[in-house]
Design a protein around this motif. Structure first.
Motif, mmCIF file in Angstrom:
data_model
loop_
_atom_site.group_PDB
_atom_site.id
_atom_site.type_symbol
_atom_site.label_atom_id
_atom_site.label_comp_id
_atom_site.label_asym_id
_atom_site.label_seq_id
_atom_site.Cartn_x
_atom_site.Cartn_y
_atom_site.Cartn_z
ATOM 1 N N GLN A 1 0.818 -1.200 0.000
ATOM 2 C CA GLN A 1 0.000 0.000 0.000
ATOM 3 C C GLN A 1 0.857 1.257 0.000
ATOM 4 N N GLY A 2 0.301 2.327 -0.530
ATOM 5 C CA GLY A 2 0.932 3.638 -0.486
ATOM 6 C C GLY A 2 2.186 3.720 -1.334
ATOM 7 N N ARG A 3 3.173 4.475 -0.838
ATOM 8 C CA ARG A 3 4.387 4.704 -1.615
ATOM 9 C C ARG A 3 5.285 3.475 -1.667
ATOM 10 N N HIS A 4 5.013 2.481 -0.839
ATOM 11 C CA HIS A 4 5.846 1.275 -0.840
ATOM 12 C C HIS A 4 5.747 0.502 -2.143
ATOM 13 N N LYS A 5 4.676 0.719 -2.902
ATOM 14 C CA LYS A 5 4.576 0.013 -4.173
ATOM 15 C C LYS A 5 5.032 0.867 -5.351
ATOM 16 N N ASN A 6 5.233 2.177 -5.151
ATOM 17 C CA ASN A 6 5.571 3.065 -6.260
ATOM 18 C C ASN A 6 7.013 3.556 -6.222
ATOM 19 N N VAL A 7 7.467 3.982 -5.056
ATOM 20 C CA VAL A 7 8.787 4.594 -4.935
ATOM 21 C C VAL A 7 9.833 3.476 -4.805
ATOM 22 N N LYS A 8 10.838 3.498 -5.696
ATOM 23 C CA LYS A 8 11.789 2.383 -5.793
ATOM 24 C C LYS A 8 12.560 2.157 -4.495
ATOM 25 N N LYS A 9 13.019 3.236 -3.859
ATOM 26 C CA LYS A 9 13.809 3.090 -2.633
ATOM 27 C C LYS A 9 12.964 2.455 -1.529
ATOM 28 N N LEU A 10 11.732 2.928 -1.374
ATOM 29 C CA LEU A 10 10.848 2.360 -0.358
ATOM 30 C C LEU A 10 10.419 0.947 -0.731
ATOM 31 N N GLN A 11 10.308 0.716 -2.036
ATOM 32 C CA GLN A 11 9.930 -0.605 -2.522
ATOM 33 C C GLN A 11 10.964 -1.655 -2.120
ATOM 34 N N ILE A 12 12.236 -1.329 -2.327
ATOM 35 C CA ILE A 12 13.317 -2.255 -1.999
ATOM 36 C C ILE A 12 13.344 -2.537 -0.501
ATOM 37 N N LEU A 13 13.226 -1.482 0.320
ATOM 38 C CA LEU A 13 13.239 -1.662 1.773
ATOM 39 C C LEU A 13 12.050 -2.498 2.244
ATOM 40 N N ALA A 14 10.873 -2.231 1.674
ATOM 41 C CA ALA A 14 9.671 -2.959 2.085
ATOM 42 C C ALA A 14 9.744 -4.426 1.691
ATOM 43 N N VAL A 15 10.288 -4.703 0.502
ATOM 44 C CA VAL A 15 10.399 -6.090 0.049
ATOM 45 C C VAL A 15 11.413 -6.837 0.908
ATOM 46 N N GLN A 16 12.551 -6.215 1.218
ATOM 47 C CA GLN A 16 13.552 -6.868 2.056
ATOM 48 C C GLN A 16 12.992 -7.172 3.438
ATOM 49 N N ARG A 17 12.248 -6.228 4.004
ATOM 50 C CA ARG A 17 11.644 -6.448 5.315
ATOM 51 C C ARG A 17 10.600 -7.565 5.241
ATOM 52 N N ALA A 18 9.816 -7.576 4.176
ATOM 53 C CA ALA A 18 8.794 -8.618 4.027
ATOM 54 C C ALA A 18 9.439 -10.000 3.916
ATOM 55 N N LEU A 19 10.561 -10.093 3.212
ATOM 56 C CA LEU A 19 11.242 -11.375 3.081
ATOM 57 C C LEU A 19 11.832 -11.822 4.421
#
Length: 129
Positions: free
Chosen positions: A27-45
């Motif tokens: 949700q939110g910027r975690h799916k759009n902004v590349k820097k936040l995307q990478i951090l969110a995916v790493q945390r999810a893994l």
């Protein structure tokens, strides 16, 4: 990463595209902004790895509670039941024992009686000089 890393047209995915694929549904910027995307995916893994082990612990404790409830009905504690289970040469794991206690009470009762008879035999062996 744990999925097939290519598109349908045979083109190989770039690193950013892989993270975008994994970030689908965020949700939110975690799916759009590349820097936040990478951090969110790493945390999810990381959470994924941790919670796989957590699920195993949870189910083992749940099975122990179910077996404990079943053995208390027959006057045996969980700890003594599990300790004497191997001595009675009954090779059932906790998952199967929990299912038997819940859905097949007569079968579980027969197992408890077998373990109880083994406990009596052990006591006699210990008391004899």
């Amino acid at each position: 990463i744990f999925f097939r890393a290519c598109w349908c047209d045979g083109r190989t995915m770039t690193r950013k595209e892989k993270f975008a694929q994994l970030a689908k549904g965020f949700q939110g910027r975690h799916k759009n902004v590349k820097k936040l995307q990478i951090l969110a995916v790493q945390r999810a893994l990381q959470y994924q790895t941790r919670d796989r082990r957590k699920k195993k612990r949870y189910h083992r404790s749940l099975w122990a509670q179910q077996i404990g409830g079943g053995t208390k009905e027959h006057g045996v504690s969980y700890a003594t039941f599990v300790n004497h289970l191997a001595e009675a040469k009954i090779m059932l794991n906790r998952k199967i024992l929990a299912e038997l206690a819940q859905y097949e009470p007569l079968t579980f009762r027969a197992i408890v009686e077998e373990v109880r008879s083994m406990m009596i035999v052990r006591r006699k062996q210990v008391l004899e000089p």
